[in-house]
Design a protein around this motif. Structure first.
Motif, mmCIF file in Angstrom:
data_model
loop_
_atom_site.group_PDB
_atom_site.id
_atom_site.type_symbol
_atom_site.label_atom_id
_atom_site.label_comp_id
_atom_site.label_asym_id
_atom_site.label_seq_id
_atom_site.Cartn_x
_atom_site.Cartn_y
_atom_site.Cartn_z
ATOM 1 N N VAL A 146 1.004 -1.175 0.072
ATOM 2 C CA VAL A 146 -0.658 0.045 -0.017
ATOM 3 C C VAL A 146 0.743 1.013 -0.360
ATOM 4 O O VAL A 146 1.655 1.118 0.954
ATOM 5 N N GLY A 147 1.340 2.085 -1.002
ATOM 6 C CA GLY A 147 1.892 2.863 -0.884
ATOM 7 C C GLY A 147 2.701 2.457 -2.250
ATOM 8 O O GLY A 147 3.319 1.551 -1.730
ATOM 9 N N THR A 148 3.044 3.037 -3.461
ATOM 10 C CA THR A 148 4.313 2.015 -4.250
ATOM 11 C C THR A 148 4.904 3.155 -4.458
ATOM 12 O O THR A 148 5.882 3.179 -5.830
ATOM 13 N N ASP B 198 -2.057 2.194 -4.797
ATOM 14 C CA ASP B 198 -1.900 3.844 -4.681
ATOM 15 C C ASP B 198 -3.108 4.165 -6.106
ATOM 16 O O ASP B 198 -3.477 4.308 -6.637
ATOM 17 N N ILE C 150 3.250 -0.910 4.378
ATOM 18 C CA ILE C 150 2.370 0.207 4.467
ATOM 19 C C ILE C 150 3.713 1.265 3.445
ATOM 20 O O ILE C 150 4.098 1.180 4.723
ATOM 21 N N GLN D 149 -5.463 2.564 7.780
ATOM 22 C CA GLN D 149 -4.260 2.181 6.907
ATOM 23 C C GLN D 149 -4.413 0.450 7.412
ATOM 24 O O GLN D 149 -4.897 -0.510 6.861
ATOM 25 N N LEU E 260 -1.690 9.078 6.955
ATOM 26 C CA LEU E 260 -1.850 7.581 6.700
ATOM 27 C C LEU E 260 -2.250 6.665 7.518
ATOM 28 O O LEU E 260 -3.391 5.394 7.120
ATOM 29 N N HIS E 261 -1.190 6.356 8.043
ATOM 30 C CA HIS E 261 -0.500 4.961 8.951
ATOM 31 C C HIS E 261 -1.522 4.475 9.487
ATOM 32 O O HIS E 261 -1.914 2.303 9.678
ATOM 33 N N CYS F 236 4.684 -1.424 9.221
ATOM 34 C CA CYS F 236 4.074 -0.378 8.436
ATOM 35 C C CYS F 236 5.320 0.308 8.466
ATOM 36 O O CYS F 236 5.974 0.749 9.482
ATOM 37 N N THR G 209 3.070 4.942 2.392
ATOM 38 C CA THR G 209 1.850 5.765 2.300
ATOM 39 C C THR G 209 2.841 6.774 3.520
ATOM 40 O O THR G 209 3.349 6.533 4.442
#
Length: 383
Positions: A20-22, A48, A89, A99, A95-96, A112, A91
């Motif tokens: 999640v988040g690229t 993303d 994760i 998510q 947002l952590h 994360c 991002t």
């Protein structure tokens, strides 16, 4: 007469992993970690909101032998359709928490990027999601997992260097004005703080990992150069439960960049000097004057292996825990201790008062946010 060949133990199925988040951290670190553990983990999905960034990530994954990565622009849809076992994760920090909670509630474990969350209140929400789901959330603190750090922790815990007495933890880095042009940096609601949360947290997490529980913090913080909501430098004095005392410095104002931990024990000084990662050669052991036990000193300086600190090293430890059905390292109370230390440093710096471990509880403004709604430090729109 027939004979049979014993069957080999079956290998556990590969974990289904989603990213999640690229962005850069995912392409540069998470993909390399997954590639290193390709026999144990399979990247099945990525999320993303930026299609170009997502496509670039999927292309990079394909080049590393991960060709069938499904792309999503919505976390909920990915969790429902891909059903991952583990979510990585990467991002922005704001947002952590949401998510991580969403992934946990879907039954997935989480690894994360730091900081795991922006406050103790957010951490406690993650802990509640762990309890209700049975899944676990770990934070990326890869410096704990290099062989040099593992070796130093074992030596200190066993008393092999004598009692820890004095320590210094230094993250003195340099970030220019352009760095803070990224909208979420330097803001309480999106980054959670300045170098205390976004930079030095790696080193003081390792210090806590090596020395154990802290009991008291006194601190100062300042905005000396950058026009930001949070600090651009902080310093702290720390007392540990084992009696050791330490200094901690977190800076983004330092042209000569270095990351350093030094621990003076009764029989030796152990020192780590690096920047963004370490291996065995970055650790130095100096025996006290008069200590002539060469065999003992040799054991300090010879870890069994040379494993650099990395996301791959931490992912391996998490996969081990998953296969054993155990809480992974870097989660639970162990991870909360680092978040609480950050909150205590901010409270001590902004109030000018010492802060004891355990005193920042529900109802304390520093439990809800690292700035504690202090009039000199609260987000600008609140002033």
């Amino acid at each position: 007469m027939s004979s049979s060949v014993p069957s080999s133990p079956s290998r556990p199925p590969r974990l289904r992993v989603a990213a999640v988040g690229t962005g850069g951290i995912a392409r540069g670190n998470h993909l390399a970690a997954l590639h290193a553990h390709a026999g144990r983990a399979e990247l099945v999905a990525a999320v993303d909101v930026d299609r170009g960034r997502l496509d670039a990530f999927r292309e990079a994954a394909g080049a590393l032998g991960m060709p069938d990565v499904a792309g999503y622009d919505d976390l909920g849809a990915m969790l429902e359709r891909a059903r991952p076992d583990l979510v990585l994760i990467g991002t922005p920090p704001s947002l952590h928490r949401a998510q991580t909670v969403a992934a946990l509630q879907a039954g997935a474990w989480v690894l994360c990027e730091k900081p795991l969350c922006l406050s103790l209140a957010e951490y406690d929400a993650i802990a509640e999601a762990e309890k209700s789901s049975g899944a676990y959330a770990s934070v990326v603190f890869q410096h704990r997992y290099g062989s040099g750090a593992v070796h130093a922790r074992e030596l200190i815990a066993a008393g092999a260097l004598g009692a820890p007495l004095v320590a210094h933890c230094q993250t003195t880095w340099y970030r220019d004005t352009a760095y803070y042009e990224v909208p979420w940096r330097g803001r309480w609601d999106s980054e959670g703080g300045g170098p205390t949360m976004g930079h030095g947290i790696h080193q003081y997490d390792l210090l806590l990992h090596l020395l154990g529980d802290w009991t008291e913090v006194r601190a100062m913080a300042a905005r000396l150069v950058h026009d930001v909501e949070s600090e651009d430098v902080s310093t702290a004095l720390v007392r540990f439960a084992n009696g050791a005392v330490a200094t901690v410095v977190n800076s983004v104002l330092s042209p000569d960049e270095v990351s350093r931990i030094r621990i003076d024990c009764a029989d030796a000084t152990v020192e780590l000097t690096h920047l963004y990662g370490h291996r065995n050669e970055d650790w130095v052991y100096t025996p006290r004057p008069g200590l002539a036990d060469e065999a003992r000193v040799a054991r300090w300086r010879t870890p069994a292996a040379d494993l650099p600190s990395s996301h791959a090293a931490q992912l391996g430890a998490l996969l081990d825990a998953y296969e054993r059905g155990e809480r992974p390292p870097g989660s639970g109370p162990d991870a909360r201790r680092t978040v609480e230390f950050a909150a205590a440093l901010y409270k001590a710096a902004f109030t000018g008062l010492p802060v004891k471990a355990g005193e920042i509880a529900t109802g304390d403004p520093f439990h809800e946010a690292m700035h504690g709604n202090h009039p000199d430090w609260a987000p600008r729109e609140q002033k």
